[in-house]
Each structure stands twice: as C-alpha cells, then as structure tokens.
Design a protein around this motif. Structure first.
Motif, PDB file in Angstrom:
ATOM      1  N   VAL A   1     -36.657  32.316  -4.371  1.00  0.00           N
ATOM      2  CA  VAL A   1     -35.412  33.028  -4.676  1.00  0.00           C
ATOM      3  C   VAL A   1     -35.510  33.723  -6.031  1.00  0.00           C
ATOM      4  CG1 VAL A   1     -32.930  32.781  -5.034  1.00  0.00           C
ATOM      5  CG2 VAL A   1     -34.050  31.502  -3.213  1.00  0.00           C
ATOM      6  N   ARG A   2     -36.186  33.120  -6.991  1.00  0.00           N
ATOM      7  CA  ARG A   2     -36.374  33.792  -8.285  1.00  0.00           C
ATOM      8  C   ARG A   2     -37.164  35.086  -8.124  1.00  0.00           C
ATOM      9  NH1 ARG A   2     -37.371  28.534 -10.274  1.00  0.00           N
ATOM     10  NH2 ARG A   2     -39.626  28.951 -10.321  1.00  0.00           N
ATOM     11  N   ILE A   3     -38.175  35.056  -7.276  1.00  0.00           N
ATOM     12  CA  ILE A   3     -38.949  36.279  -7.011  1.00  0.00           C
ATOM     13  C   ILE A   3     -38.060  37.322  -6.343  1.00  0.00           C
ATOM     14  CG2 ILE A   3     -40.819  37.223  -5.601  1.00  0.00           C
ATOM     15  CD1 ILE A   3     -42.341  34.586  -6.120  1.00  0.00           C
ATOM     16  N   LEU A   4     -37.222  36.896  -5.413  1.00  0.00           N
ATOM     17  CA  LEU A   4     -36.261  37.818  -4.789  1.00  0.00           C
ATOM     18  C   LEU A   4     -35.379  38.469  -5.844  1.00  0.00           C
ATOM     19  CD1 LEU A   4     -34.693  36.258  -1.542  1.00  0.00           C
ATOM     20  CD2 LEU A   4     -36.026  38.341  -1.722  1.00  0.00           C
ATOM     21  N   GLU A   5     -34.878  37.660  -6.764  1.00  0.00           N
ATOM     22  CA  GLU A   5     -33.995  38.180  -7.818  1.00  0.00           C
ATOM     23  C   GLU A   5     -34.722  39.205  -8.686  1.00  0.00           C
ATOM     24  OE1 GLU A   5     -31.141  34.225  -8.375  1.00  0.00           O
ATOM     25  OE2 GLU A   5     -33.016  34.413  -9.513  1.00  0.00           O
ATOM     26  N   GLU A   6     -35.980  38.943  -9.003  1.00  0.00           N
ATOM     27  CA  GLU A   6     -36.759  39.896  -9.794  1.00  0.00           C
ATOM     28  C   GLU A   6     -36.893  41.228  -9.059  1.00  0.00           C
ATOM     29  OE1 GLU A   6     -40.525  38.225 -10.656  1.00  0.00           O
ATOM     30  OE2 GLU A   6     -39.711  36.456 -11.695  1.00  0.00           O
TER      31      GLU A   6
ATOM     32  N   ASN B   1     -48.318  35.089  -5.297  1.00  0.00           N
ATOM     33  CA  ASN B   1     -48.621  36.355  -4.611  1.00  0.00           C
ATOM     34  C   ASN B   1     -48.085  36.345  -3.183  1.00  0.00           C
ATOM     35  OD1 ASN B   1     -49.961  37.276  -6.867  1.00  0.00           O
ATOM     36  ND2 ASN B   1     -52.009  36.794  -6.089  1.00  0.00           N
ATOM     37  N   LEU B   2     -48.282  35.222  -2.489  1.00  0.00           N
ATOM     38  CA  LEU B   2     -47.810  35.109  -1.111  1.00  0.00           C
ATOM     39  C   LEU B   2     -46.293  35.219  -1.047  1.00  0.00           C
ATOM     40  CD1 LEU B   2     -48.263  34.428   1.913  1.00  0.00           C
ATOM     41  CD2 LEU B   2     -48.140  32.010   1.260  1.00  0.00           C
ATOM     42  N   LYS B   3     -45.609  34.482  -1.901  1.00  0.00           N
ATOM     43  CA  LYS B   3     -44.140  34.497  -1.878  1.00  0.00           C
ATOM     44  C   LYS B   3     -43.595  35.869  -2.247  1.00  0.00           C
ATOM     45  CE  LYS B   3     -43.820  29.560  -2.727  1.00  0.00           C
ATOM     46  NZ  LYS B   3     -43.778  28.486  -3.735  1.00  0.00           N
ATOM     47  N   ARG B   4     -44.272  36.537  -3.165  1.00  0.00           N
ATOM     48  CA  ARG B   4     -43.830  37.893  -3.522  1.00  0.00           C
ATOM     49  C   ARG B   4     -43.968  38.842  -2.325  1.00  0.00           C
ATOM     50  NH1 ARG B   4     -42.480  40.116  -8.204  1.00  0.00           N
ATOM     51  NH2 ARG B   4     -43.028  38.152  -9.215  1.00  0.00           N
ATOM     52  N   GLY B   5     -45.074  38.714  -1.600  1.00  0.00           N
ATOM     53  CA  GLY B   5     -45.253  39.552  -0.412  1.00  0.00           C
ATOM     54  C   GLY B   5     -44.221  39.261   0.656  1.00  0.00           C
ATOM     55  N   LEU B   6     -43.937  37.981   0.895  1.00  0.00           N
ATOM     56  CA  LEU B   6     -42.915  37.609   1.880  1.00  0.00           C
ATOM     57  C   LEU B   6     -41.539  38.095   1.443  1.00  0.00           C
ATOM     58  CD1 LEU B   6     -44.108  33.972   2.677  1.00  0.00           C
ATOM     59  CD2 LEU B   6     -44.159  35.926   4.248  1.00  0.00           C
ATOM     60  N   ALA B   7     -41.236  37.980   0.145  1.00  0.00           N
ATOM     61  CA  ALA B   7     -39.937  38.424  -0.362  1.00  0.00           C
ATOM     62  C   ALA B   7     -39.759  39.932  -0.174  1.00  0.00           C
ATOM     63  CB  ALA B   7     -39.808  38.052  -1.841  1.00  0.00           C
ATOM     64  N   ARG B   8     -40.814  40.692  -0.400  1.00  0.00           N
ATOM     65  CA  ARG B   8     -40.736  42.140  -0.189  1.00  0.00           C
ATOM     66  C   ARG B   8     -40.406  42.463   1.265  1.00  0.00           C
ATOM     67  NH1 ARG B   8     -42.868  45.562  -3.999  1.00  0.00           N
ATOM     68  NH2 ARG B   8     -43.815  44.578  -5.833  1.00  0.00           N
TER      69      ARG B   8
ATOM     70  N   GLN C   1     -31.660  34.072   6.966  1.00  0.00           N
ATOM     71  CA  GLN C   1     -32.864  34.533   6.279  1.00  0.00           C
ATOM     72  C   GLN C   1     -33.259  33.514   5.205  1.00  0.00           C
ATOM     73  OE1 GLN C   1     -34.125  37.363   7.792  1.00  0.00           O
ATOM     74  NE2 GLN C   1     -32.329  36.828   9.001  1.00  0.00           N
ATOM     75  N   HIS C   2     -34.422  32.913   5.367  1.00  0.00           N
ATOM     76  CA  HIS C   2     -34.880  31.877   4.446  1.00  0.00           C
ATOM     77  C   HIS C   2     -36.382  32.020   4.215  1.00  0.00           C
ATOM     78  CE1 HIS C   2     -31.065  29.853   5.040  1.00  0.00           C
ATOM     79  NE2 HIS C   2     -31.271  29.797   6.339  1.00  0.00           N
ATOM     80  N   PRO C   3     -36.871  31.453   3.112  1.00  0.00           N
ATOM     81  CA  PRO C   3     -38.332  31.360   2.981  1.00  0.00           C
ATOM     82  C   PRO C   3     -38.880  30.450   4.067  1.00  0.00           C
ATOM     83  CG  PRO C   3     -37.227  30.110   1.243  1.00  0.00           C
ATOM     84  CD  PRO C   3     -36.171  30.909   1.947  1.00  0.00           C
ATOM     85  N   PRO C   4     -40.070  30.701   4.586  1.00  0.00           N
ATOM     86  CA  PRO C   4     -40.622  29.859   5.657  1.00  0.00           C
ATOM     87  C   PRO C   4     -40.733  28.397   5.210  1.00  0.00           C
ATOM     88  CG  PRO C   4     -41.905  31.870   5.410  1.00  0.00           C
ATOM     89  CD  PRO C   4     -40.970  31.830   4.257  1.00  0.00           C
ATOM     90  N   TYR C   5     -40.362  27.483   6.104  1.00  0.00           N
ATOM     91  CA  TYR C   5     -40.353  26.056   5.762  1.00  0.00           C
ATOM     92  C   TYR C   5     -41.737  25.546   5.392  1.00  0.00           C
ATOM     93  CZ  TYR C   5     -42.469  25.041  10.285  1.00  0.00           C
ATOM     94  OH  TYR C   5     -43.340  24.981  11.336  1.00  0.00           O
ATOM     95  N   TRP C   6     -42.800  26.176   5.921  1.00  0.00           N
ATOM     96  CA  TRP C   6     -44.149  25.655   5.728  1.00  0.00           C
ATOM     97  C   TRP C   6     -44.705  25.949   4.337  1.00  0.00           C
ATOM     98  CZ3 TRP C   6     -46.640  30.040   4.569  1.00  0.00           C
ATOM     99  CH2 TRP C   6     -46.275  31.219   5.230  1.00  0.00           C
ATOM    100  N   LEU C   7     -43.961  26.672   3.509  1.00  0.00           N
ATOM    101  CA  LEU C   7     -44.447  26.955   2.159  1.00  0.00           C
ATOM    102  C   LEU C   7     -44.677  25.677   1.357  1.00  0.00           C
ATOM    103  CD1 LEU C   7     -42.312  30.069   1.114  1.00  0.00           C
ATOM    104  CD2 LEU C   7     -44.781  29.998   1.485  1.00  0.00           C
ATOM    105  N   GLY C   8     -43.941  24.623   1.698  1.00  0.00           N
ATOM    106  CA  GLY C   8     -44.099  23.356   1.001  1.00  0.00           C
ATOM    107  C   GLY C   8     -45.225  22.496   1.535  1.00  0.00           C
ATOM    108  N   GLY C   9     -45.879  22.964   2.606  1.00  0.00           N
ATOM    109  CA  GLY C   9     -47.007  22.224   3.150  1.00  0.00           C
ATOM    110  C   GLY C   9     -46.629  21.110   4.097  1.00  0.00           C
ATOM    111  N   GLN C  10     -45.354  20.986   4.449  1.00  0.00           N
ATOM    112  CA  GLN C  10     -44.909  19.938   5.355  1.00  0.00           C
ATOM    113  C   GLN C  10     -44.573  20.509   6.728  1.00  0.00           C
ATOM    114  OE1 GLN C  10     -41.614  18.397   2.845  1.00  0.00           O
ATOM    115  NE2 GLN C  10     -42.663  16.415   2.931  1.00  0.00           N
TER     116      GLN C  10
END
Length: 514
Positions: free
Chosen positions: A409-414, A227-234, A382-391
């Motif tokens: 990126v798969r969510i972006l493609e969708e 859900n979070l990644k989908r919101g960020l991708a939008r 433009q990239h997904p935030p680095y902290w998504l991996g928890g590091q």
C-alpha cells in the motif's frame, strides 16, 4: 489395494477418501486427456493451417511440436508451433491454446469452451485498448467451435487494415462503440477441426521466466520483493483507472466488439458445471451491486453442497459448511462500504498467481500471462496477492501478512502521489480503499469467496472471530444455524450420498487391484 492415476499423479484409496473434491469424477480425466491429446496429434496438419491462417504464413513453414513440448494446466493445453519463415515480421513461434473439454464442462453444458474463449479473448482486446501499459502477450487470433474466426488486424492485408482503421475512426467521430482490432476472418479449416482455440505469442526466454521458478530461493530478498510489488501496484492502478458499469466478464462477439455482458466466469462455476451440476448463474447474468454478487457467490457454494456427492463427510463438517453459508448471507454484505456497493467496478486479473507472472532477474514484471477468468469486480476486492507473504491461502494470518500488505500500500501511495496514473473515479484513492478493507476484514471476505473449500474456515475463524470480534460456541451455533434452514432431512440425504460415494470409490480401487 491399487494405486490409481489422477492428472496430478498417483493416489491411494486412503488419500482419495480424504479429498474434498470428487475423485470418482477426476479418475476419468487421465483417459479423457489421452484421447483428447491423441485427437490433437491426429489433427496436427489442421493446427498448422490454423496458425498459417492467422499469421498470413505458408503452412509449410509452420511446425507443430510433439506432445512432450506441450504445456497443460487445469483447464487448457498449449501446443507450441514453430514458424520458420523468411518474413522477419512473423514470430519465431506461437502457442495454440485449447480449452480442455473434459475440464470446462463442454460435455455437460455445451458452449462452455467457447464462452471461456470469448471472455479470455475479450480481455486481451480490452487491455490492448484501455490499459496498454499492462504487459500481456500478443493475441494473434482465435477460433470458436461454431466456426467463427477472428484475426488481429496487423496480420491482415493492407486494404483490410486501412478499411478497419477508417471504420474505427468514423465510429469514434459519431460517438459509437468502435470494434476491437480483431476482425472476422474465416477459413474452412476450423469447421474440420471443430475446436475453439487462441493463437498467442510465445514469450522468449530473453524476457525472463516464471516468478514461481525463483520464488522459494529469492523471496526473502527485500529489493526483489520491492520491484515485484511495484510492478503489481502499477498494474492494479492501471486497471483501477477505468471504471466499469457492472460486475461480469468481457465477451468478444462474432463481429469483433467487446461487451461486458457475460457472467463473471470463474473456476468454481466451470468445475461445478463440469461435474454436471445445474447452472446456478446463467451465462448472461451480470450484477450492478456488490452485495448481490456476494449473495450469488454464496448460492454457488450452496449449490456445491447440494450436488457434490462427497461435499459432507460427517454431520459436524456438514453443519460447519452449511451454517457458514447461512450466516455469511447476513454478515458479509454489510461489510462493504455503502458508497462503493454500486461501483466503481474494475477489471480484475483473478488468476494472478506466481506461474502467470514473467519477471526478469531483478523481478521486474515483463509479462502477465493466462488471462482466463479475468472479470469486472468491486473495487473493494482489489488487494495485493495473498501469496506475497509466502503462505498458502488456507494458513494465511494477519500478523505474518501485515508487513507485506503495508509495503504494497505504501508503494501504491507513492505511485498515486507521482501522478503517473489517472485517478480512479471513486470517493477515495485505491491505497485508501485497500487500507480500509485490510482493517475492516474485507480482504478476508474476498479471499474466502474465491475458494469454496476454505470459505467456512475463513468465515468462522477469520472474519467472525478476528475482525468482527464475535465469540462462537461452535458446536451449538453450527447446529442451531444449520437447523434454522430445516437442514435435518437435507443433512441425512447428503450423508447417505457421501456413504454411496465412499462405496463407489472403494469399488473402483478394489476392481483395479491385481
């Protein structure tokens, strides 16, 4: 030896001497903070009047809360004001956000606070106009230290709203730039206060809470992460759909028009100027090529090595930092794709960390707060935030972050396939650009350019060794590259300055020992 106070908490001499930031300078912040907060306390009646001015309310109905309710970060303090009014159209409360003059370089470079406010307010206005799907708080109005004030048209009398609406439609018909929804609206109160500010909507608890509050406990939940990644991708797709002509920051002028003509303001520029470093990037500097922007950023990193007294603690670390900047000038620009170096550029929320994202219980994004340092950047940045991996950024690695990057990126493609967002005006889709920049290592270039303290490590051990496959004889190559710039005398001077810094720091801690 004494334990002294920083804004972040107590610190010992042994801890201070290991810090890569200028602790001598930072030890002044608690005193300056107390003085500034006391000034705001003394001016509570003026803050009341400012809020009333922008909301069209009675000052008697505006109550400035006490300092224990104030919220402050690195560069701002937010003062809550409760609005108790019978008018249902008025908010229950707002935040008055003041830049911290002792953190934004106002003393050494006057006008920095207003520059920061103009850029942040312009981002609010631009997003309202061009990306209304990006969920941001409402900006009611702003004031500058120069005395200029602007208020959102919705909070002005009907005749002002009608006149402004006519002006916007008329200028649109003629093909002229139209003003934002912020109208010049001055009062005598601001000249008495002498500080710039933003009046911003308070996000109610019913809309959610900061992502950082639940991150550690719930980041392993795949559904919430999706859900979070989908919101960020939008959000990224909305921003990427509007091409911009140059790299820089938006600026709101006194008449309420937005211009993309300010330097790409960021924390590094602000912190350097706050410590009295000479201006390396003028306020009106923008860039039409991504490689020029990279070189200017590297110049700013070099400026820190030149002027921060403890930037080089020993000869090896100095060579490590200096050689990275010298080598990067040749290595980094060619990493960019040729057909994207001159654009498109897109609005980027560069301060998008977990505490600036409000989510509901399912981690759907309800608001993005704190738009400071938003800039127009290369689309390859433009990239997904680095902290998504928890590091943390300084320990991030390809293997652990790759699954998060792939899912994003798969969510972006969708979303791109669904056609919900206008296609970006570039040779490739945003998802394809992200896949390429991850494979080529441009992701790490972007990450390194956002933090001078970790740049050299990212460059040597990430970009060169992992993504370019270059083997480095570290000691020999650092020395050779550093010496190519005639760095011997430079290094000697910097190490002497570091020794003097260490002695000064020791004297401060010794002097405060009881």
């Amino acid at each position: 030896m004494a334990t002294l106070e920083l804004l972040s908490g107590p610190i010992t001499f042994s801890e201070a001497i290991q810090r890569r930031t200028n602790v001598v300078h930072q030890l002044e912040y608690p005193r300056l903070q107390r003085a500034f907060f006391q000034r705001l306390q003394n001016d509570r009646h003026l803050i009341q009047n400012i809020v009333a001015h922008h909301l069209g309310a009675d000052p008697k109905n505006c109550d400035v809360l006490s300092p224990e309710h104030w919220r402050h970060g690195s560069f701002n303090v937010c003062v809550p004001v409760r609005v108790d009014s019978p008018d249902p159209g008025l908010p229950i409360s707002v935040m008055v956000r003041f830049p911290l003059p002792y953190r934004v370089g106002e003393g050494t470079h006057p006008g920095n606070a207003d520059e920061k406010l103009r850029c942040e307010a312009a981002t609010y206005a631009w997003l309202q106009e061009h990306c209304p799907s990006v969920p941001i708080p409402h900006l009611y109005g702003l004031g500058l230290a120069t005395g200029q004030q602007l208020t959102h048209v919705d909070h002005l009398p009907w005749w002002s709203r009608w006149s402004h609406g006519f002006q916007r439609r008329f200028r649109t018909l003629l093909g002229y730039q139209r003003p934002t929804r912020y109208i010049p609206h001055n009062s005598s109160v601001l000249s008495t206060l002498g500080l710039g500010y933003l009046v911003i909507e308070t996000i109610p608890d019913t809309e959610g809470s900061m992502l950082s509050n639940s991150w550690e406990d719930k980041r392993g939940d795949d559904r919430l992460q999706s859900n979070l990644k989908r919101g960020l991708a939008r959000i990224l797709l909305s921003l990427a759909a509007i091409p911009l002509p140059r790299i820089g920051a938006f600026r709101l002028d006194d008449a309420g028009y937005v211009h993309l003509d300010n330097r790409p303001l960021n924390a590094e520029i602000i912190m350097q100027e706050n410590e009295g470093f000479p201006i390396i990037i003028p306020r009106d500097q923008t860039y039409t090529r991504a490689d020029d922007f990279i070189l200017a950023t590297l110049d700013a990193f070099h400026n820190r090595l030149l002027h921060q007294p403890n930037a080089m603690s020993d000869e090896f670390s100095g060579q490590f930092e200096l050689a990275a900047i010298l080598a990067a000038r040749g290595v980094l620009p060619p990493m960019l794709q040729k057909d994207l170096r001159s654009g498109p550029f897109v609005c980027s929320l560069t301060n998008l960390h977990r505490s600036n994202i409000i989510v509901d219980d399912d981690w759907n994004i309800t608001r993005i707060i704190d738009l400071e340092f938003a800039c127009s950047w290369p689309i390859e940045f433009q990239h997904p935030p680095y902290w998504l991996g928890g590091q943390r950024a300084d320990v991030l690695d390809d293997i652990s972050f790759d699954p998060h990057h792939n899912q994003f990126v798969r969510i972006l493609e969708e979303l791109e396939e669904q056609g919900e967002f206008p296609a970006i005006r570039s040779p490739r889709k945003l998802s394809a650009i992200m896949r390429y920049t991850w494979a080529s290592g441009t992701f790490w270039l972007t990450l390194g350019l956002q933090n001078p303290m970790m740049f050299a490590t990212t460059f040597w051990f990430g970009i060169l060794a992992v993504h370019l496959g270059l083997r480095i004889e570290y000691t020999n190559d650092f020395t050779m590259l550093a010496n190519l710039s005639g760095a011997s005398d430079f290094m000697d001077a910097r190490l002497q300055e570091n020794d003097e810094y260490s002695r000064t720091l020791h004297r401060i801690f010794t002097r405060n020992t009881v």
